[in-house]
Design an enzyme around this catalytic site. Sequence first.
Site, PDB file in Angstrom:
ATOM      1  N   GLN A  51       0.818  -1.230   0.000  1.00  0.00           N
ATOM      2  CA  GLN A  51       0.000   0.000   0.000  1.00  0.00           C
ATOM      3  C   GLN A  51       0.840   1.263   0.000  1.00  0.00           C
ATOM      4  O   GLN A  51       0.347   2.345  -0.289  1.00  0.00           O
ATOM      5  CB  GLN A  51      -0.946   0.019   1.214  1.00  0.00           C
ATOM      6  CG  GLN A  51      -2.006  -1.074   1.155  1.00  0.00           C
ATOM      7  CD  GLN A  51      -2.948  -0.981   2.341  1.00  0.00           C
ATOM      8  OE1 GLN A  51      -2.657  -1.455   3.416  1.00  0.00           O
ATOM      9  NE2 GLN A  51      -4.089  -0.348   2.122  1.00  0.00           N
ATOM     10  N   LEU A  89      -7.837   1.356   2.956  1.00  0.00           N
ATOM     11  CA  LEU A  89      -7.247   2.664   2.660  1.00  0.00           C
ATOM     12  C   LEU A  89      -6.921   2.807   1.169  1.00  0.00           C
ATOM     13  O   LEU A  89      -6.889   3.909   0.639  1.00  0.00           O
ATOM     14  CB  LEU A  89      -5.956   2.870   3.469  1.00  0.00           C
ATOM     15  CG  LEU A  89      -6.098   2.934   4.997  1.00  0.00           C
ATOM     16  CD1 LEU A  89      -4.726   3.111   5.638  1.00  0.00           C
ATOM     17  CD2 LEU A  89      -7.038   4.053   5.418  1.00  0.00           C
TER      18      LEU A  89
HETATM   19 CO    CO Z   1      -6.590  -2.866   2.937  1.00  0.00          CO
END
Ligand code: CO
Length: 159
Positions: A51, A89
């Site tokens: 991420q 997110l």
């Molecule tokens: Co996630």
Amino acid sequence: MATLEIRTIPDPILQQPCEPVTEFSNELGQLLDDMYESMVAADGVGIAAPQVGHLKQVAIVDIGDGKIEFINPVFMEKRGIQMNLEGCLSIPNQYGEVKRSYYIKVKYRDRNGKTYIMEAEDFLAQAIQHELDHLQGILFTTKVDKIYTEEELERLDVE
Ligand code: CO
């Protein structure tokens, strides 16, 4: 510490499997500190290395009971079923019901390379399974029947 840019879909890095960590260096510690700061800034309960653009088996979970750093995590046991709403997110404004194990046992290393085994259930187990999925390039949206937006969820709450 620094806040890192959080990658969002359709960034292809989010769907690639991560490599195990082999060096428990200061760089790893720095990455973990930056990931945690980025997670807190984004108001998340977990974050995984892809991420923030790193294909490494590194994830953090903190549901409010303290931070757990998972390096090279492996499930040893999974039991039971729970079904809960999840978001991510990296997938803004999309939510869905995901079926997860209720109980898990995980083996992992910390930032110094020390091995631990932990058990978790309920929401903590859910959050850990979500983050560990990221390390295999699996997003929660591939496990849901239907995707809801925040507005749709609010409407459902009213009804
Ligand atoms: Co996630």
